[in-house]
Design a protein around this motif. Sequence first.
Motif, PDB file in Angstrom:
ATOM      1  N   ALA A  65       0.776  -1.185   0.067  1.00  0.00           N
ATOM      2  CA  ALA A  65       0.012  -0.025   0.021  1.00  0.00           C
ATOM      3  C   ALA A  65       0.888   1.282  -0.001  1.00  0.00           C
ATOM      4  O   ALA A  65       0.641   2.105  -0.790  1.00  0.00           O
ATOM      5  N   TRP A  66       1.843   1.382   0.787  1.00  0.00           N
ATOM      6  CA  TRP A  66       2.854   2.494   0.833  1.00  0.00           C
ATOM      7  C   TRP A  66       3.467   2.715  -0.510  1.00  0.00           C
ATOM      8  O   TRP A  66       3.446   3.665  -1.032  1.00  0.00           O
ATOM      9  N   VAL A  67       3.890   1.646  -1.192  1.00  0.00           N
ATOM     10  CA  VAL A  67       4.752   1.792  -2.186  1.00  0.00           C
ATOM     11  C   VAL A  67       3.679   2.117  -3.638  1.00  0.00           C
ATOM     12  O   VAL A  67       3.946   2.913  -4.156  1.00  0.00           O
ATOM     13  N   LYS A  68       2.223   1.416  -3.393  1.00  0.00           N
ATOM     14  CA  LYS A  68       1.302   1.982  -4.489  1.00  0.00           C
ATOM     15  C   LYS A  68       0.767   3.369  -4.340  1.00  0.00           C
ATOM     16  O   LYS A  68       0.168   3.891  -5.207  1.00  0.00           O
ATOM     17  N   THR A  69       1.079   3.842  -3.205  1.00  0.00           N
ATOM     18  CA  THR A  69       0.689   5.329  -2.783  1.00  0.00           C
ATOM     19  C   THR A  69       1.683   6.467  -2.972  1.00  0.00           C
ATOM     20  O   THR A  69       1.634   7.552  -2.451  1.00  0.00           O
ATOM     21  N   GLY A  70       2.977   5.994  -3.420  1.00  0.00           N
ATOM     22  CA  GLY A  70       4.213   6.833  -3.721  1.00  0.00           C
ATOM     23  C   GLY A  70       5.210   6.461  -2.866  1.00  0.00           C
ATOM     24  O   GLY A  70       6.133   7.550  -3.015  1.00  0.00           O
ATOM     25  N   ALA A  71       5.249   5.803  -1.873  1.00  0.00           N
ATOM     26  CA  ALA A  71       6.396   5.515  -0.875  1.00  0.00           C
ATOM     27  C   ALA A  71       6.941   6.682  -0.213  1.00  0.00           C
ATOM     28  O   ALA A  71       8.171   6.827  -0.284  1.00  0.00           O
ATOM     29  N   ALA A  72       5.936   7.517   0.013  1.00  0.00           N
ATOM     30  CA  ALA A  72       6.559   9.079   0.398  1.00  0.00           C
ATOM     31  C   ALA A  72       7.034   8.671   2.092  1.00  0.00           C
ATOM     32  O   ALA A  72       6.554   7.752   2.684  1.00  0.00           O
ATOM     33  N   CYS A  73       8.041   9.490   2.540  1.00  0.00           N
ATOM     34  CA  CYS A  73       8.520   9.498   3.845  1.00  0.00           C
ATOM     35  C   CYS A  73       8.312  10.755   4.616  1.00  0.00           C
ATOM     36  O   CYS A  73       8.468  11.827   4.037  1.00  0.00           O
ATOM     37  N   PRO A  74       8.127  10.524   5.960  1.00  0.00           N
ATOM     38  CA  PRO A  74       8.196  11.810   6.796  1.00  0.00           C
ATOM     39  C   PRO A  74       9.265  12.301   6.949  1.00  0.00           C
ATOM     40  O   PRO A  74      10.376  11.686   6.748  1.00  0.00           O
ATOM     41  N   ALA A  75       9.535  13.442   7.242  1.00  0.00           N
ATOM     42  CA  ALA A  75      10.820  13.992   7.693  1.00  0.00           C
ATOM     43  C   ALA A  75      11.834  13.009   8.778  1.00  0.00           C
ATOM     44  O   ALA A  75      11.201  12.538   9.758  1.00  0.00           O
TER      45      ALA A  75
END
Length: 76
Positions: A65-75
Amino acid sequence: MAWAGKTVGEICAQLRDPARNGGRKVEDLIEHIGKDTLVGWAWHPGFGRSPAPGTQAQAGALVEAWVKTGAACPAP
């Protein structure tokens, strides 16, 4: 143990960095975390050790799910 003491942002950055994740693209992490037997040891650590929460299949689904939604990271 590679994540002990790190923030969520630091762990996320490590997962996304091929130099620190075994040379993998984020898409490869779905299979690696969700099915790799060495990673699976976290949920079956042996006598006297506490397993990771949830299941390996759930971890794989969360990574997917993380990868499919852009693999964004918090600071970090």
